[in-house]
Structure formats: structure tokens, C-alpha cells
Design a protein around this motif. Structure first.
Motif, short mmCIF file in Angstrom:
data_model
loop_
_atom_site.label_atom_id
_atom_site.label_comp_id
_atom_site.label_asym_id
_atom_site.label_seq_id
_atom_site.Cartn_x
_atom_site.Cartn_y
_atom_site.Cartn_z
N GLU A 27 -41.34 -2.28 23.13
CA GLU A 27 -40.99 -3.60 22.82
C GLU A 27 -41.14 -4.88 21.50
O GLU A 27 -42.73 -5.23 21.46
CB GLU A 27 -40.81 -4.63 24.33
N ALA A 28 -39.97 -5.06 20.89
CA ALA A 28 -40.67 -5.18 19.32
C ALA A 28 -40.46 -7.23 18.79
O ALA A 28 -39.85 -7.74 19.61
CB ALA A 28 -40.31 -4.65 18.35
N THR A 29 -41.99 -7.79 18.96
CA THR A 29 -42.20 -9.07 18.49
C THR A 29 -42.16 -9.46 17.16
O THR A 29 -42.55 -8.19 16.62
CB THR A 29 -42.56 -9.66 19.92
N ALA A 30 -41.72 -10.33 16.76
CA ALA A 30 -42.20 -11.33 15.50
C ALA A 30 -43.93 -11.47 15.69
O ALA A 30 -43.76 -12.15 16.44
CB ALA A 30 -40.69 -12.31 15.35
N LYS A 31 -44.33 -11.21 14.53
CA LYS A 31 -45.39 -10.99 14.03
C LYS A 31 -45.74 -13.20 13.86
O LYS A 31 -46.68 -13.31 14.25
CB LYS A 31 -45.64 -10.89 12.96
N SER A 32 -44.67 -13.38 14.25
CA SER A 32 -44.78 -14.57 13.60
C SER A 32 -44.76 -15.54 15.10
O SER A 32 -45.76 -16.85 14.71
CB SER A 32 -44.18 -15.94 12.33
N TYR A 212 -47.87 -0.86 17.86
CA TYR A 212 -48.38 -0.62 16.53
C TYR A 212 -47.64 -2.07 15.69
O TYR A 212 -46.57 -3.13 16.13
CB TYR A 212 -46.78 0.43 16.64
N ILE A 213 -48.56 -2.45 14.88
CA ILE A 213 -48.04 -4.43 14.62
C ILE A 213 -47.87 -3.25 12.56
O ILE A 213 -48.91 -3.12 12.07
CB ILE A 213 -49.63 -4.37 14.37
N ALA A 228 -43.36 -6.52 13.02
CA ALA A 228 -43.33 -6.60 13.96
C ALA A 228 -44.23 -6.73 14.65
O ALA A 228 -45.22 -5.44 14.38
CB ALA A 228 -42.25 -6.47 14.95
N HIS A 229 -44.89 -6.98 15.85
CA HIS A 229 -45.88 -6.31 17.37
C HIS A 229 -44.97 -5.12 17.91
O HIS A 229 -43.80 -5.94 18.73
CB HIS A 229 -46.23 -7.48 17.83
N ILE A 230 -45.20 -4.26 17.92
CA ILE A 230 -44.81 -2.82 18.89
C ILE A 230 -45.41 -2.89 20.50
O ILE A 230 -45.86 -1.86 19.94
CB ILE A 230 -43.94 -2.24 18.67
N ARG A 231 -44.63 -3.10 21.37
CA ARG A 231 -45.98 -2.87 22.37
C ARG A 231 -45.62 -1.93 23.04
O ARG A 231 -44.31 -2.10 23.99
CB ARG A 231 -46.08 -3.76 23.29
#
Length: 244
Positions: A27-32, A212-213, A228-231
Motif C-alpha cells: 500500500e503506497a502512501t504519500a510521503k507528505s 519501502y520509502i 511514497a512509503h509502501i507498506r
């Protein structure tokens, strides 16, 4: 006269190879603002041989909320786990990337850019060259170094530039990643270090990627890609080890 029936016992070889697969979702989330951008669905097919997993092919489907697929990637590890053949498609931007490795002597790159142009490159293969998702297998192949806090130097392919640059894999600490092991991939050169942000990776005890960041291959617009930060959530693992 009675016939004598004789039974011979043969020593049959023990089968130590079997088909296996790994399934996981990212799940990729925006870094901001930590807003969900998209989801990655991974299937890695391969085999367990003598108790160790060897990947053969990998498919990645990129979907947005609601399950709408917007990009795809397939990889083949026939020639090398570090330098897979890659077929990436991002139709929304009319972008395609093909990295081929026919004999592990030279990587050829065909990139159809969002502008409609085609760029072609070739890069000579060295033992330390890593391409695309090969970084994940680099970590596993150097698991003893990773888990003991040592660093590993390698060359990472920049396919849109048609060049490989020196990088280092090293231990790291970051409170955004809750994993057994956290490592960082960063340029080894000073100048490139000012231009390229490091990538942070998290791994569990078994050697599965958890986080993954960093910069992704998914476009935010025609000129920039998402950071992104992918968990990752593991769904299935093989009945053998991922590392040794």
C-alpha cells in the motif's frame, strides 16, 4: 520346479525441488500526508530447491481504490536474480519500459517516454550490476551482511539514463519503519548523493520486504514520479527459506 521371485530394492533419489510462490501486497502512501495513492499486488513464482526459494517470474499489478488497474510490470529471473528482464507499462502516460537480459552480458533498454519518443540504451553487465527489483534479491543474497550491520557496494541501473551508478547498501535507523532490519540504499559518490535521495527498506526476520520509502516508478504527472512509503503485507510464502 518352483520359480523364485526376487525383489530388488533401488535407491531412489529424494526430490528436493518443488514449485513455490510468494504473494504480497503493498500500500503506497504519500510521503507528505500519508494519503493512500495506489496498491501493488505481487506474485512471485519459482521453486524451492534444497530448501531455498529461487524466483523465476514476477508479476506486479498496480491498482487504485476500487481495483482499477492503471499500470503493470512483469519480470523474468531466467538469467539473473539481480538483473531481471523487465516489461513495464503505464498506459495513462503512454509510457513503456523494456529491459532485456538475454545472456547476462549486456542489458538493452527500450523506453517509450510520455512525450512519445523512444530512447534506446545498452549497458554492459558486471557482477555488481543490479536492475529494478533485483535490489530485493541483492539484500537476500547478502543477508549475513545485512543482519550483522555491514555495508554492500553495488552498481544500480538508471534505465532512463542508460547508465549504472555506484551505490551502497548500509544499515539505517528510521522511526517510520518498524521492522527487524532497516537498511538504506544511497549513492556512493558525493555529487550524485546531493542529487538523489536515499531509499529506505525494511525487512522481517525471514527476509521479506516490509517497507519501502523513496522514489517510485509510478508517475504523478508527465514530469515527476511519486515519492511514497509502501507498506507490504505478506499473503503467502513458500515452504522453504528465502535467505541462507
Amino acid at each position: 520346479m518352483k520359480r523364485m521371485v526376487v525383489f530388488f530394492a533401488f535407491s531412489l533419489p529424494v526430490l528436493t525441488t518443488m514449485a513455490a510462490e510468494v504473494r504480497f501486497t503493498g500500500e503506497a502512501t504519500a510521503k507528505s500526508d500519508d494519503k493512500v495513492i495506489y496498491e501493488e499486488r505481487h506474485l512471485v513464482e519459482g521453486e524451492c530447491s534444497d530448501g531455498l526459494f529461487y524466483p523465476a517470474t514476477q508479476t506486479v499489478t498496480y491498482v487504485r481504490a476500487g481495483g482499477n488497474e492503471f499500470a503493470s510490470k512483469t519480470l523474468s529471473y531466467d538469467e539473473s536474480q539481480l538483473r531481471p528482464t523487465v516489461d513495464f507499462r503505464q498506459p495513462e502516460f503512454n509510457e513503456a519500459m523494456d529491459i532485456t537480459n538475454p545472456n547476462d552480458d549486456e542489458l538493452t533498454i527500450e523506453w517509450r517516454t510520455p512525450d512519445g519518443n523512444t530512447e534506446s540504451f545498452s549497458v554492459e553487465v558486471t557482477d555488481t550490476l543490479v536492475a529494478d527489483a533485483g535490489f530485493d534479491h541483492l539484500v537476500r543474497q547478502n543477508w549475513a551482511a545485512v543482519t550483522s550491520g555491514d555495508s554492500v557496494e553495488f552498481d544500480f541501473l538508471a534505465p532512463t539514463r542508460g547508465k549504472a551508478y555506484g551505490f551502497v547498501l548500509e544499515p539505517a535507523g528510521d522511526n517510520r519503519i518498524d521492522a527487524a532490519y532497516t537498511v538504506r540504499i544511497k549513492p556512493s559518490g558525493v555529487i550524485l548523493g546531493f542529487l538523489v535521495d536515499p531509499i529506505l527498506l525494511g525487512y522481517n526476520e525471514e527476509g521479506m520486504l516490509t517497507d519501502y520509502i523513496g522514489l517510485t516508478n509510478i508517475r504523478k504527472d508527465r514530469d515527476t514520479n511519486y515519492t511514497a512509503h509502501i507498506r507490504y503485507t505478506v499473503e503467502t510464502t513458500p515452504d522453504c527459506e528465502l535467505t541462507r
